[in-house]
Design an enzyme around this catalytic site. Structure first.
Site, mmCIF file in Angstrom:
data_model
loop_
_atom_site.group_PDB
_atom_site.id
_atom_site.type_symbol
_atom_site.label_atom_id
_atom_site.label_comp_id
_atom_site.label_asym_id
_atom_site.label_seq_id
_atom_site.Cartn_x
_atom_site.Cartn_y
_atom_site.Cartn_z
ATOM 1 N N LYS A 190 -13.110 -2.406 5.652
ATOM 2 C CA LYS A 190 -12.388 -3.362 6.492
ATOM 3 C C LYS A 190 -13.072 -3.503 7.861
ATOM 4 O O LYS A 190 -13.571 -4.551 8.213
ATOM 5 C CB LYS A 190 -10.937 -2.900 6.708
ATOM 6 C CG LYS A 190 -10.238 -2.361 5.484
ATOM 7 C CD LYS A 190 -9.866 -3.429 4.488
ATOM 8 C CE LYS A 190 -9.009 -2.845 3.381
ATOM 9 N NZ LYS A 190 -8.625 -3.844 2.370
ATOM 10 N N TRP A 195 0.814 -1.217 0.000
ATOM 11 C CA TRP A 195 0.000 0.000 0.000
ATOM 12 C C TRP A 195 0.840 1.256 0.000
ATOM 13 O O TRP A 195 0.475 2.253 -0.638
ATOM 14 C CB TRP A 195 -1.000 -0.020 1.156
ATOM 15 C CG TRP A 195 -2.216 -0.773 0.731
ATOM 16 C CD1 TRP A 195 -2.551 -2.058 1.051
ATOM 17 C CD2 TRP A 195 -3.227 -0.314 -0.180
ATOM 18 N NE1 TRP A 195 -3.707 -2.424 0.400
ATOM 19 C CE2 TRP A 195 -4.153 -1.373 -0.357
ATOM 20 C CE3 TRP A 195 -3.445 0.883 -0.858
ATOM 21 C CZ2 TRP A 195 -5.264 -1.270 -1.183
ATOM 22 C CZ3 TRP A 195 -4.564 0.994 -1.682
ATOM 23 C CH2 TRP A 195 -5.450 -0.078 -1.833
ATOM 24 N N ASP A 228 -2.378 6.161 6.581
ATOM 25 C CA ASP A 228 -3.391 5.321 5.951
ATOM 26 C C ASP A 228 -3.729 4.231 6.963
ATOM 27 O O ASP A 228 -2.937 3.328 7.202
ATOM 28 C CB ASP A 228 -2.843 4.727 4.656
ATOM 29 C CG ASP A 228 -3.810 3.764 3.974
ATOM 30 O OD1 ASP A 228 -4.882 3.484 4.547
ATOM 31 O OD2 ASP A 228 -3.482 3.277 2.878
#
Length: 367
Positions: free
Chosen positions: A203, A105, A179
């Protein structure tokens, strides 16, 4: 009937209570005669849903008054471009952003940021195969960065920060951008240590389509000219996340999840459950000669647990047998391989125990 446990990394399992409440309210929300999906986002019914969701999230994370909570679209990937478009303008152009590279990511974040300014990879775990968070003493930070970007939990690689870099210590005066897509609401955090926190909801919060941004007030109003108005944080904040039509149903479900979390005792209580779940699975993996986890122990994710069969010729049989047992979506990301069990807030410890029991039996029958 087989009990189903969904270990998907996202979109991920939601609390059963939340799904049941949403089902009960699907055709008629609180006597309004409308589904939430049919409501005007500016009508009093949805405005009350939005206000409650924002208030509950602020309470759960103890978000200080000088931070705005924004409900946006685009997901975590889009936010990787929206962040530099909103923060690069804080410094003379071309500005620089620092990145701590810990996996898949942050790689995406770096790629996006390079479109809007300079990137300094201040530290990287690539040489170790992204199995660790680089120690803070190794970070080679810029003198005048617009911000420092971290991914606090790498969903794909299974690496998590178990510390918070301090502004003025590790990062100079540059705000930390985190993040937290796959970590948010899973553990207690000090929001005041960050300039910006963002994450896709799919999530630990709700369905795909909603992105949450928590941004300190002084970081608003610096958007580059190329930033679309719908993604300019100041414009969104000034319009209470109503500048354009927000993802209304996703916000509604997120609000139900926030209420569910409060009934569990809040973030501190859910963190203790997450610690117990992760310990159960990692303890089993560490004691096994059949399975392997490659992440350094002090950097292991509580949310996403990648693991490998030492003899990967058994992979297909493992996945097929797991599905028969009601253990779903355990296959690892295609870029990493192996297996991955995502054990977010809504995964009960009974699900983790069922996975461990299955893995023990599979190992015994294929040794």
């Amino acid at each position: 009937m087989t009990t189903i446990y969904n270990f998907s990394a996202g979109p991920a399992v939601l609390p059963k209570e939340v799904l049941q409440q949403a089902a009960a309210e699907m055709l008629d929300w609180h006597g309004s005669g409308m589904s939430v999906m049919e409501m005007s986002h500016r009508g009093p019914e949805f405005m009350s849903i939005m206000a409650a969701a924002q208030s509950d999230l602020r309470e759960l994370l103890a978000v200080p008054a000088n931070y705005k909570i924004l409900f946006l679209q685009g997901g975590g990937l889009a936010e990787n471009a929206i962040v530099p478009m909103n923060l690069m303008g804080r410094k003379p152009q071309p500005a620089t952003a620092d990145f701590i590279h810990t996996g898949s990511w942050t790689a995406k974040s770096i790629k996006e940021a390079r479109k809007y300014g300079n990137v300094n990879i201040a530290a990287s775990a690539e040489a170790s195969g992204f199995n660790v968070v680089p120690v803070r003493a190794s970070w080679n930070l810029s003198k005048d960065a617009a911000y420092v970007h971290i991914c606090s939990n790498e969903t794909i690689d299974g690496v998590e920060y178990h510390f918070t870099p301090e502004v003025g210590d590790d990062t100079g005066e540059a705000p930390i951008v985190a993040d937290m897509s796959s970590q948010i609401l899973s553990r207690v955090i000090d929001v005041s240590k960050y300039g910006v926190i963002f994450g896709g909801a799919q999530k630990n919060i709700g369905p795909a389509g909603l992105t949450i941004v928590i941004v300190r007030d002084d970081l608003l109003g610096h958007a580059l000219p190329c930033c679309p108005s719908a993604f300019d944080w100041k414009i969104v904040a000034d319009n209470d996340s109503m500048y354009n039509t927000p993802p209304t149903y996703a916000i509604y479900i997120a609000g139900l999840v926030f209420q569910w979390l409060k009934r569990q005792g809040g973030v501190a209580a859910i963190e203790q459950k997450n610690i117990a779940k992760a310990k159960l699975l990692y303890d089993f993996l560490d004691a096994s000669d059949f399975y392997l986890n490659r992440i350094e122990k002090d950097c292991r994710s509580r949310m996403n647990v990648p693991f490998f069969l030492r003899d990967e010729t058994h992979n297909a049989a493992f996945l097929a047998a797991a599905k028969e047992r009601g253990l779903l979506q355990i296959k690892g990301h295609k870029s990493v391989g192996g297996m991955r069990a995502s054990i977010y807030n809504a995964m009960p410890i009974e699900g983790v125990q069922a996975l461990v029991n299955f893995m023990q039996e599979f190992a015994s029958s294929h040794a």
